[in-house]
Scaffold this motif. Sequence first.
Motif, PDB file in Angstrom:
ATOM      1  N   ALA B  57       0.760  -1.275  -0.064  1.00 44.42           N
ATOM      2  CA  ALA B  57       0.033   0.215   0.019  1.00 44.42           C
ATOM      3  C   ALA B  57       0.791   1.267  -0.096  1.00 44.42           C
ATOM      4  CB  ALA B  57      -0.738  -0.046   1.232  1.00 44.42           C
ATOM      5  N   ASP B  58       0.313   2.132  -0.087  1.00 40.98           N
ATOM      6  CA  ASP B  58       0.903   3.580  -0.091  1.00 40.98           C
ATOM      7  C   ASP B  58       0.878   4.299   1.124  1.00 40.98           C
ATOM      8  OD1 ASP B  58      -1.343   3.685  -1.889  1.00 40.98           O
ATOM      9  OD2 ASP B  58      -1.589   5.765  -1.023  1.00 40.98           O
ATOM     10  N   ASP B  59       1.818   5.377   1.433  1.00 39.17           N
ATOM     11  CA  ASP B  59       1.529   6.092   2.522  1.00 39.17           C
ATOM     12  C   ASP B  59       1.014   7.515   1.898  1.00 39.17           C
ATOM     13  OD1 ASP B  59       2.172   7.225   5.285  1.00 39.17           O
ATOM     14  OD2 ASP B  59       3.755   8.361   4.235  1.00 39.17           O
ATOM     15  N   HIS B  60       0.036   8.000   2.914  1.00 38.49           N
ATOM     16  CA  HIS B  60      -0.544   9.473   2.485  1.00 38.49           C
ATOM     17  C   HIS B  60       0.097  10.412   3.095  1.00 38.49           C
ATOM     18  CE1 HIS B  60      -3.386   6.346   1.257  1.00 38.49           C
ATOM     19  NE2 HIS B  60      -3.806   7.170   0.441  1.00 38.49           N
ATOM     20  N   LEU B  61       1.371  10.474   3.081  1.00 35.60           N
ATOM     21  CA  LEU B  61       2.310  11.710   3.855  1.00 35.60           C
ATOM     22  C   LEU B  61       1.842  11.589   5.327  1.00 35.60           C
ATOM     23  CD1 LEU B  61       1.567  14.311   0.824  1.00 35.60           C
ATOM     24  CD2 LEU B  61       3.686  13.099   1.453  1.00 35.60           C
ATOM     25  N   ASN B  62       1.845  10.495   5.785  1.00 39.87           N
ATOM     26  CA  ASN B  62       1.361  10.410   7.211  1.00 39.87           C
ATOM     27  C   ASN B  62       2.739   9.906   7.817  1.00 39.87           C
ATOM     28  OD1 ASN B  62      -1.106  11.202   7.536  1.00 39.87           O
ATOM     29  ND2 ASN B  62      -1.901   9.471   6.527  1.00 39.87           N
ATOM     30  N   ALA B  63       3.409   8.746   7.247  1.00 34.19           N
ATOM     31  CA  ALA B  63       4.450   7.936   7.690  1.00 34.19           C
ATOM     32  C   ALA B  63       5.749   8.769   7.378  1.00 34.19           C
ATOM     33  CB  ALA B  63       4.559   6.739   7.580  1.00 34.19           C
ATOM     34  N   PHE B  64       5.769   9.039   6.104  1.00 37.08           N
ATOM     35  CA  PHE B  64       7.172   9.677   5.736  1.00 37.08           C
ATOM     36  C   PHE B  64       7.322  11.113   5.374  1.00 37.08           C
ATOM     37  CE2 PHE B  64       7.120   5.040   4.314  1.00 37.08           C
ATOM     38  CZ  PHE B  64       8.350   4.596   5.089  1.00 37.08           C
ATOM     39  N   SER B  65       6.385  12.106   5.585  1.00 36.45           N
ATOM     40  CA  SER B  65       6.549  13.559   5.507  1.00 36.45           C
ATOM     41  C   SER B  65       7.700  13.901   4.309  1.00 36.45           C
ATOM     42  CB  SER B  65       6.753  14.004   6.708  1.00 36.45           C
ATOM     43  OG  SER B  65       8.004  13.940   7.120  1.00 36.45           O
ATOM     44  N   PHE B  66       8.378  14.761   4.660  1.00 40.12           N
ATOM     45  CA  PHE B  66       9.185  15.171   3.559  1.00 40.12           C
ATOM     46  C   PHE B  66      10.781  15.067   3.981  1.00 40.12           C
ATOM     47  CE2 PHE B  66       5.109  16.967   2.657  1.00 40.12           C
ATOM     48  CZ  PHE B  66       5.120  16.642   1.450  1.00 40.12           C
ATOM     49  N   ASN B  67      10.997  14.446   4.930  1.00 44.09           N
ATOM     50  CA  ASN B  67      12.408  14.157   5.279  1.00 44.09           C
ATOM     51  C   ASN B  67      12.901  13.158   4.649  1.00 44.09           C
ATOM     52  OD1 ASN B  67      10.901  12.368   6.627  1.00 44.09           O
ATOM     53  ND2 ASN B  67      11.754  12.327   8.565  1.00 44.09           N
ATOM     54  N   CYS B  68      12.017  12.159   3.892  1.00 37.83           N
ATOM     55  CA  CYS B  68      12.441  11.113   3.213  1.00 37.83           C
ATOM     56  C   CYS B  68      11.131  10.410   2.629  1.00 37.83           C
ATOM     57  CB  CYS B  68      13.226   9.906   3.991  1.00 37.83           C
ATOM     58  SG  CYS B  68      14.103   8.587   2.859  1.00 37.83           S
ATOM     59  N   VAL B  69      11.207  10.186   1.530  1.00 42.22           N
ATOM     60  CA  VAL B  69      10.031   9.398   0.728  1.00 42.22           C
ATOM     61  C   VAL B  69      10.588   8.258   0.095  1.00 42.22           C
ATOM     62  CG1 VAL B  69       8.156   9.602  -0.707  1.00 42.22           C
ATOM     63  CG2 VAL B  69       8.665  11.475   0.600  1.00 42.22           C
ATOM     64  N   PRO B  70      10.687   7.113   0.595  1.00 46.39           N
ATOM     65  CA  PRO B  70      11.271   5.939  -0.219  1.00 46.39           C
ATOM     66  C   PRO B  70      10.252   5.302  -1.090  1.00 46.39           C
ATOM     67  CG  PRO B  70      10.065   5.231   1.892  1.00 46.39           C
ATOM     68  CD  PRO B  70       9.946   6.836   1.852  1.00 46.39           C
ATOM     69  N   TRP B 127      11.959   0.708  10.727  1.00 46.97           N
ATOM     70  CA  TRP B 127      11.452   0.026  12.032  1.00 46.97           C
ATOM     71  C   TRP B 127      10.269   0.710  12.584  1.00 46.97           C
ATOM     72  CZ3 TRP B 127      16.946  -0.163  10.986  1.00 46.97           C
ATOM     73  CH2 TRP B 127      17.310  -1.303  11.220  1.00 46.97           C
ATOM     74  N   GLU B 128      10.033   1.971  12.297  1.00 49.25           N
ATOM     75  CA  GLU B 128       9.193   2.741  12.961  1.00 49.25           C
ATOM     76  C   GLU B 128       7.865   3.364  12.265  1.00 49.25           C
ATOM     77  OE1 GLU B 128      11.363   5.879  14.599  1.00 49.25           O
ATOM     78  OE2 GLU B 128      12.386   4.703  16.139  1.00 49.25           O
ATOM     79  N   ALA B 129       8.089   3.099  10.898  1.00 49.56           N
ATOM     80  CA  ALA B 129       6.814   3.942  10.184  1.00 49.56           C
ATOM     81  C   ALA B 129       5.458   3.288  10.623  1.00 49.56           C
ATOM     82  CB  ALA B 129       7.270   3.640   8.670  1.00 49.56           C
ATOM     83  N   PRO B 130       4.564   4.222  10.989  1.00 51.19           N
ATOM     84  CA  PRO B 130       3.216   3.691  11.299  1.00 51.19           C
ATOM     85  C   PRO B 130       2.452   3.573  10.020  1.00 51.19           C
ATOM     86  CG  PRO B 130       3.429   6.025  11.455  1.00 51.19           C
ATOM     87  CD  PRO B 130       4.544   5.671  11.304  1.00 51.19           C
ATOM     88  N   VAL B 131       1.424   2.932   9.974  1.00 49.40           N
ATOM     89  CA  VAL B 131       0.575   2.458   8.923  1.00 49.40           C
ATOM     90  C   VAL B 131      -0.683   3.281   8.955  1.00 49.40           C
ATOM     91  CG1 VAL B 131       1.654   0.537   8.111  1.00 49.40           C
ATOM     92  CG2 VAL B 131      -0.133   0.201   9.667  1.00 49.40           C
ATOM     93  N   ASP B 132      -1.197   3.750   7.663  1.00 49.70           N
ATOM     94  CA  ASP B 132      -2.691   4.435   7.753  1.00 49.70           C
ATOM     95  C   ASP B 132      -3.771   3.515   7.037  1.00 49.70           C
ATOM     96  OD1 ASP B 132      -2.411   4.560   4.941  1.00 49.70           O
ATOM     97  OD2 ASP B 132      -1.855   6.828   5.203  1.00 49.70           O
ATOM     98  N   HIS B 133      -4.776   4.212   6.919  1.00 49.56           N
ATOM     99  CA  HIS B 133      -5.789   3.337   6.347  1.00 49.56           C
ATOM    100  C   HIS B 133      -5.655   2.491   5.271  1.00 49.56           C
ATOM    101  CE1 HIS B 133      -5.807   6.963   3.663  1.00 49.56           C
ATOM    102  NE2 HIS B 133      -6.385   6.282   2.767  1.00 49.56           N
ATOM    103  N   ALA B 134      -4.735   2.937   4.376  1.00 59.28           N
ATOM    104  CA  ALA B 134      -4.272   2.214   3.190  1.00 59.28           C
ATOM    105  C   ALA B 134      -3.927   0.916   3.655  1.00 59.28           C
ATOM    106  CB  ALA B 134      -3.092   2.847   2.472  1.00 59.28           C
ATOM    107  N   PHE B 135      -3.192   0.555   4.575  1.00 56.64           N
ATOM    108  CA  PHE B 135      -3.052  -0.818   5.174  1.00 56.64           C
ATOM    109  C   PHE B 135      -4.192  -1.308   6.153  1.00 56.64           C
ATOM    110  CE2 PHE B 135       0.899   1.194   4.250  1.00 56.64           C
ATOM    111  CZ  PHE B 135       1.746   0.286   3.638  1.00 56.64           C
ATOM    112  N   LEU B 136      -4.626  -0.656   6.960  1.00 59.20           N
ATOM    113  CA  LEU B 136      -5.263  -1.086   7.944  1.00 59.20           C
ATOM    114  C   LEU B 136      -6.841  -1.194   7.667  1.00 59.20           C
ATOM    115  CD1 LEU B 136      -3.744   0.196  11.333  1.00 59.20           C
ATOM    116  CD2 LEU B 136      -3.288  -1.874  10.118  1.00 59.20           C
ATOM    117  N   ALA B 137      -7.388  -0.475   6.814  1.00 57.18           N
ATOM    118  CA  ALA B 137      -8.948  -0.805   6.307  1.00 57.18           C
ATOM    119  C   ALA B 137      -9.138  -1.913   5.610  1.00 57.18           C
ATOM    120  CB  ALA B 137      -9.442   0.549   5.590  1.00 57.18           C
ATOM    121  N   PRO B 138      -8.480  -2.186   4.708  1.00 54.82           N
ATOM    122  CA  PRO B 138      -8.524  -3.626   3.955  1.00 54.82           C
ATOM    123  C   PRO B 138      -8.334  -4.909   5.095  1.00 54.82           C
ATOM    124  CG  PRO B 138      -7.479  -2.129   2.616  1.00 54.82           C
ATOM    125  CD  PRO B 138      -7.531  -1.322   3.988  1.00 54.82           C
TER     126      PRO B 138
END
Lengths: 71, 281
Positions: B57-70, B127-138
Motif C-alpha cells: 500500500a501507499d503512505d498518504h504523507l503520514n509516515a514519511f513526510s518530507f524528510n524522506c520519501v522511499p 522499523w518505526e513507520a506507522p501505517v494508515d488506512h491504506a493498510f489497515l482498512a482492508p
Amino acid sequence: MSRYEINSLLYRLKKDPDFRARFLADANAALAGADLTDTERAAFVAHDMRKINELGGYLHLVMSIPGLAAH
Amino acid sequence: MGTIVFAGAMSHVLDPDYYDRACGAIGRRMITETMAEIAQMGERLSAAKPDALIVVADDHLNAFSFNCVPAICVRIGRTVHRMVQDHAEAFDQVLDHMPPAYPLHERLANAVLEQGLDAGFDLALSWEAPVDHAFLAPVNTMLGTRPIPPLVPIFVNAFVAPQPTARRCFAFGQHVARVVAQSPWNVGIIATGGLSHFPELSLPRVGETDVAFDRKLIRCMETGEHGPLQALTAEELHKTGGHEFLNWMVLLGAVTPARASLRYFGELPRINLAAVEWQLA
C-alpha cells in the motif's frame, strides 16, 4: 521553488497541534519565519486550500488537516 | 517450499460514513457492497491459513513526510502501529476505533528486504513507520474479529513525484514471489488503493474518475495481459488518477501470470470502487 516549504508547512499543520493552534490564532505570526512567496503566504493566511493545492500543496494534506481540510 | 495462498486487491477507504458524506446514499450503498465482497475475500484468506499477510500500500504523507520519501520500503521489526492523528478528518477518520498495534512477520519481512538488496532492489527499510488506512482498512475489513496474521507492510510511493515505475513495481513483485517460494511459509498478499480517483491530485478535480481507464486495467488483469500494465507511465497514472495502481503492480508481479476475477466494480463520482481476487494455481 517553494514547493517544499508549502508542503512542510501543510505537514506541520496536520501533525503538530500546537503549531496548528498558533496558526489558527494568528496565521501571519505563525508564518513569520517561513520561506514563502507573497502569493503563497496570502493563500495560507486566507486558509485557501484550493490555491495552496494549485501552488503545489499535496492533495492528501490539503484534504486532511484538522479544522482546515478542504473536502 | 512456500506458496502464495491468497492474492487480492481492493479500494482502501472503507467507511460508509465517509462515502455518505462525499457521495450521498449511493456512496454508502456501494461502499457497503464493496466491503461485503472484501469480507468474503477475507474468509477465503483465513481459510487458506496464511502464516503471513503481505500488504502492499501507499503512505498518504503520514509516515514519511518530507524528510524522506522511499520509493519502496519494507516495514521490518516485530510490531507496527496504527497512525495516530488528532482530530482526524476525512480518510484519516477511517482509522478511529481500529486496533492500535499489529504483529509483523519479522522473518519474512527481513527475507524480502535482505534478498531484495542482494537481487539489486535498493529497498528502504523502516522499523518505526506507522501505517494508515491504506493498510489497515482492508486488513480489518477482511478479517473482522478473526485473527489477523502477522503482517509484512510494504510501502510504495504512489503520490510524491517521481514515483517508482510500474515496471519496477512489477519486477519487485516477482522478487517477492521468489522469496516466498524459497521460504517455508504460506503467504497471503493484498494490494490496496484505487481505482481511479483524484486525477492529477488536483482539488478542483476531486469528484472525477476515468472509468474507461479502469475498465482497461481490469480487462488486462482478467486476461492475464501484464505486459501493457508494465508499460503504464507515470503521466498516464497521474492524469487518470491511477496513482495507487502501483501497489497493484507489485501484486501482479508476485502472481503473474495468474488471472484475476472481478469481485466488485462500482462507479462513484469520487472514486471507482473495486475488489479483485486472483485465481492461483
